[in-house]
Design a protein around this motif. Structure first.
Motif, PDB file in Angstrom:
ATOM      1  N   ASN A  54      43.397  18.741 -48.342  1.00  0.00           N
ATOM      2  CA  ASN A  54      44.365  20.761 -48.568  1.00  0.00           C
ATOM      3  C   ASN A  54      44.416  20.691 -47.333  1.00  0.00           C
ATOM      4  OD1 ASN A  54      43.554  20.468 -51.448  1.00  0.00           O
ATOM      5  ND2 ASN A  54      41.650  21.137 -51.518  1.00  0.00           N
ATOM      6  N   ALA A  86      39.710  29.516 -40.846  1.00  0.00           N
ATOM      7  CA  ALA A  86      38.570  30.515 -41.761  1.00  0.00           C
ATOM      8  C   ALA A  86      38.598  30.108 -43.204  1.00  0.00           C
ATOM      9  CB  ALA A  86      38.727  31.535 -41.854  1.00  0.00           C
ATOM     10  N   ASN A  87      39.817  29.681 -43.912  1.00  0.00           N
ATOM     11  CA  ASN A  87      39.883  29.167 -45.438  1.00  0.00           C
ATOM     12  C   ASN A  87      39.580  27.720 -45.854  1.00  0.00           C
ATOM     13  OD1 ASN A  87      41.155  28.197 -47.365  1.00  0.00           O
ATOM     14  ND2 ASN A  87      42.697  29.399 -47.379  1.00  0.00           N
ATOM     15  N   LYS A  88      38.181  27.923 -46.626  1.00  0.00           N
ATOM     16  CA  LYS A  88      37.275  27.331 -46.997  1.00  0.00           C
ATOM     17  C   LYS A  88      37.705  25.736 -48.052  1.00  0.00           C
ATOM     18  CE  LYS A  88      33.158  29.494 -46.797  1.00  0.00           C
ATOM     19  NZ  LYS A  88      33.022  29.143 -45.315  1.00  0.00           N
ATOM     20  N   ASP A  89      39.324  26.000 -48.668  1.00  0.00           N
ATOM     21  CA  ASP A  89      40.130  25.462 -49.321  1.00  0.00           C
ATOM     22  C   ASP A  89      40.738  24.554 -48.376  1.00  0.00           C
ATOM     23  OD1 ASP A  89      39.053  26.405 -51.644  1.00  0.00           O
ATOM     24  OD2 ASP A  89      40.669  28.166 -51.902  1.00  0.00           O
ATOM     25  N   ASN A 118      41.099  21.372 -45.694  1.00  0.00           N
ATOM     26  CA  ASN A 118      39.943  20.825 -45.213  1.00  0.00           C
ATOM     27  C   ASN A 118      41.375  19.408 -43.867  1.00  0.00           C
ATOM     28  OD1 ASN A 118      41.931  18.578 -46.489  1.00  0.00           O
ATOM     29  ND2 ASN A 118      39.953  18.309 -48.305  1.00  0.00           N
ATOM     30  N   ALA A 132      35.599  24.130 -36.604  1.00  0.00           N
ATOM     31  CA  ALA A 132      35.608  24.325 -38.259  1.00  0.00           C
ATOM     32  C   ALA A 132      35.988  23.649 -38.799  1.00  0.00           C
ATOM     33  CB  ALA A 132      37.343  25.061 -38.035  1.00  0.00           C
ATOM     34  N   ASN A 133      35.446  22.090 -38.847  1.00  0.00           N
ATOM     35  CA  ASN A 133      35.582  20.651 -39.288  1.00  0.00           C
ATOM     36  C   ASN A 133      36.571  20.322 -39.806  1.00  0.00           C
ATOM     37  OD1 ASN A 133      33.041  18.627 -40.068  1.00  0.00           O
ATOM     38  ND2 ASN A 133      33.569  20.008 -41.823  1.00  0.00           N
ATOM     39  N   LYS A 134      37.554  20.218 -39.573  1.00  0.00           N
ATOM     40  CA  LYS A 134      38.477  20.160 -40.018  1.00  0.00           C
ATOM     41  C   LYS A 134      39.742  18.486 -39.686  1.00  0.00           C
ATOM     42  CE  LYS A 134      39.109  24.621 -42.434  1.00  0.00           C
ATOM     43  NZ  LYS A 134      38.460  24.744 -44.053  1.00  0.00           N
ATOM     44  N   ASN A 194      34.759  14.445 -37.252  1.00  0.00           N
ATOM     45  CA  ASN A 194      36.086  14.884 -37.575  1.00  0.00           C
ATOM     46  C   ASN A 194      37.643  13.760 -37.571  1.00  0.00           C
ATOM     47  OD1 ASN A 194      34.403  17.708 -38.295  1.00  0.00           O
ATOM     48  ND2 ASN A 194      36.610  16.864 -39.682  1.00  0.00           N
TER      49      ASN A 194
END
Length: 216
Positions: free
Chosen positions: A5, A63-66, A68, A89-91, A118
């Motif tokens: 996403n 910040a959008n958790k949807d 990745n 942010a773990n993306k 990541n």
């Protein structure tokens, strides 16, 4: 992770004609949100490409958790900042070339990757284009003999579509691009040489500029 996403930071020319639309067409890939500082252009991109959300703040993408995975398609001057924020942010990160303004910044990104889990990929997509896959095939099969050197020349008129024209011509501003058209165009060629022939052992170079009235 069944689906990738995406969020795009910098939905300008490069996202418009290259990666942006593809994110919506590839299986298990979705484009969730796009960011651009100009709200009208961000909204226009989102509407035309059927992206459900747009923003003018990069922080909203992180910040959008949807989301990745983040595609960073801004000029090189912000690559370090945004890449570090995305990784924090773990993306996962798909980063436009050149990787950063200079080797020092690139090493900082590499250090962040070593300290995390990541992944980051630089946008050297040409490795998988049919023409370059064919070159790789010919090299591996020794169809053209032993390669002793490669001579790469990029010649074009002063007014050319090969280098996209932008309002502020940031590509020739070292503070934004890192160092002119070489930084913008050469990474693809250098990456292909590394891909075909292995790591670079030694480099040297020079630069020279002249106008129509001067002798080269």
């Amino acid at each position: 992770m069944n689906n990738i996403n995406w969020g795009i930071i910098g939905c300008g020319d490069v996202a418009e004609v290259k990666s942006g639309p593809a994110f919506q067409r590839v299986e298990h890939s979705n484009l969730v949100s796009v960011m651009r500082r100009n709200p009208d252009k961000a909204e226009d991109f989102a509407k035309r490409h059927k992206v459900p959300h747009w923003t003018t703040e990069a922080e909203a993408i992180f910040a959008n958790k949807d989301i990745n995975a983040v595609y960073i398609a801004t000029p090189p001057s912000t690559h370090l900042e945004y890449a570090l924020q995305a990784l924090k942010a773990n993306k996962h990160v798909y980063l436009e070339k050149p990787m950063a303004l200079d080797a020092r910044e690139a090493n900082k990104i590499c250090e962040a990757l070593r300290n995390g889990t990541n992944k980051l990929t630089v946008a050297h997509y040409r490795r998988k284009l049919p023409a370059f896959l064919k070159v790789e095939e010919l090299l591996k099969q020794h169809k053209i003999g032993t390669v002793t050197h490669a001579d790469i020349q990029i010649v074009q008129p002063k007014k050319s579509l090969f280098v996209a024209e932008v309002e502020d011509n940031w590509r020739v501003n070292p503070a934004i691009s890192g160092g002119g058209y070489f930084y913008d165009l050469a990474p693809h060629q250098i990456d292909l040489m590394v891909h075909y022939f292995g790591p670079i052992r030694q480099t040297c170079g020079f630069s020279h500029s002249f106008n129509q009235n001067s002798k080269p």
